[in-house]
Design an enzyme around this catalytic site. Sequence first.
Site, PDB file in Angstrom:
ATOM      1  N   SER A  70       0.846  -1.282  -0.016  1.00 44.05           N
ATOM      2  CA  SER A  70       0.082  -0.013   0.075  1.00 44.05           C
ATOM      3  C   SER A  70       1.014   1.281  -0.016  1.00 44.05           C
ATOM      4  CB  SER A  70      -0.867  -0.067   1.256  1.00 44.05           C
ATOM      5  OG  SER A  70      -1.704  -1.026   1.164  1.00 44.05           O
TER       6      SER A  70
HETATM    7  N1  SAH Z   1      -1.258  -4.653   4.217  1.00 44.70           N
HETATM    8  C1  SAH Z   1      -0.687  -4.931   2.876  1.00 44.70           C
HETATM    9  C2  SAH Z   1      -1.502  -4.544   1.664  1.00 44.70           C
HETATM   10  C3  SAH Z   1      -1.525  -5.653   0.839  1.00 44.70           C
HETATM   11  S1  SAH Z   1      -2.721  -5.403  -0.477  1.00 44.70           S
HETATM   12  C4  SAH Z   1       0.831  -4.438   3.018  1.00 44.70           C
HETATM   13  O1  SAH Z   1       0.884  -3.425   3.749  1.00 44.70           O
HETATM   14  O2  SAH Z   1       1.301  -4.489   2.164  1.00 44.70           O
HETATM   15  C5  SAH Z   1      -4.144  -6.219   0.074  1.00 44.70           C
HETATM   16  C6  SAH Z   1      -3.974  -7.933   0.477  1.00 44.70           C
HETATM   17  O3  SAH Z   1      -5.053  -8.397   0.777  1.00 44.70           O
HETATM   18  C7  SAH Z   1      -3.502  -8.911  -0.841  1.00 44.70           C
HETATM   19  O4  SAH Z   1      -2.221  -9.282  -0.383  1.00 44.70           O
HETATM   20  C8  SAH Z   1      -4.564  -9.602  -0.958  1.00 44.70           C
HETATM   21  O5  SAH Z   1      -4.161 -10.887  -1.180  1.00 44.70           O
HETATM   22  C9  SAH Z   1      -5.237  -9.895   0.199  1.00 44.70           C
HETATM   23  N2  SAH Z   1      -6.501 -10.306   0.406  1.00 44.70           N
HETATM   24  C10 SAH Z   1      -7.512 -10.018  -0.417  1.00 44.70           C
HETATM   25  N3  SAH Z   1      -8.695 -10.700  -0.118  1.00 44.70           N
HETATM   26  C11 SAH Z   1      -8.486 -11.354   1.149  1.00 44.70           C
HETATM   27  C12 SAH Z   1      -9.105 -11.995   2.033  1.00 44.70           C
HETATM   28  N4  SAH Z   1     -10.469 -12.495   1.742  1.00 44.70           N
HETATM   29  N5  SAH Z   1      -8.562 -12.623   3.298  1.00 44.70           N
HETATM   30  C13 SAH Z   1      -6.993 -12.025   3.400  1.00 44.70           C
HETATM   31  N6  SAH Z   1      -6.328 -11.479   2.564  1.00 44.70           N
HETATM   32  C14 SAH Z   1      -6.924 -11.065   1.450  1.00 44.70           C
END
Ligand code: SAH
Length: 223
Positions: A70
């Site tokens: 993010s």
């Molecule tokens: N907090 C992360 C943001 C990553 S982007 C960071 O700091 O890098 C969002 C993430 O949510 C992705 O890795 C995606 O695979 C995950 N995601 C999407 N749907 C999800 C679900 N139902 N349960 C868990 N993770 C999920």
Amino acid sequence: MLHSLPKEDNYLQKGLRKQLVQVLRDKGIKDERVLGAIEAIPRHFFLDKAFERQAYEDRAFPIAAGQTISQPYTVAYQTQLLDLQKFDKVLEIGTGSAYQAMVLAEMGISLFTIERQKELYDYVGKMVLLKKYPAIKRFYGDGFEGLPSYAPFDKILVTCGAPFIPPKLLAQLKPGGIMVIPVGEDGQQKMLRITKDKEGNIEEEEMGDFRFVPMLQGRNPRP
Ligand code: SAH
């Protein structure tokens, strides 16, 4: 996939980090604990060595499994909305690169975090920096389910774009707790801050427009 991760954190990166903190201040982030955590964490450790400088620009970046780390402003803004107190028990949905997770852990809370992509879950498990944060408990699972056996949580943070507010997550929020969740389809979400009062009543506040990768149902075991 990521290769050659940088290992060094020297004056150059520390200087870039101070500049990033100033950018976040100028954009309205006021919580000093959040800014302190961003200043402490070497974000360039999360990107390929070729992108070391970009690590301290205020932008999202592609990581493994078609996902993103993010934007620092989004991380700071969501974290600020959580109004974290020491010893809060926090649930994060979407571990991704674990950058947000480490920002939270750096602030002295206890963190449970769920990732649905096995590839990312395994990748983060190999990060050396993770050893610095024993307060992070990671789970490979579906965020729509939350973690019933560890509930309730003081705070819940969703870092992917949810199609609706998952009822099981709302049920796992403590009375007096806060959930921060971007809600909406097609890469266009409204940031919601949801407060549950002592009687269990729910209040919803809209906190602006954001873009997230989608929150998807079920786990994904594929590499
Ligand atoms: N907090 C992360 C943001 C990553 S982007 C960071 O700091 O890098 C969002 C993430 O949510 C992705 O890795 C995606 O695979 C995950 N995601 C999407 N749907 C999800 C679900 N139902 N349960 C868990 N993770 C999920």
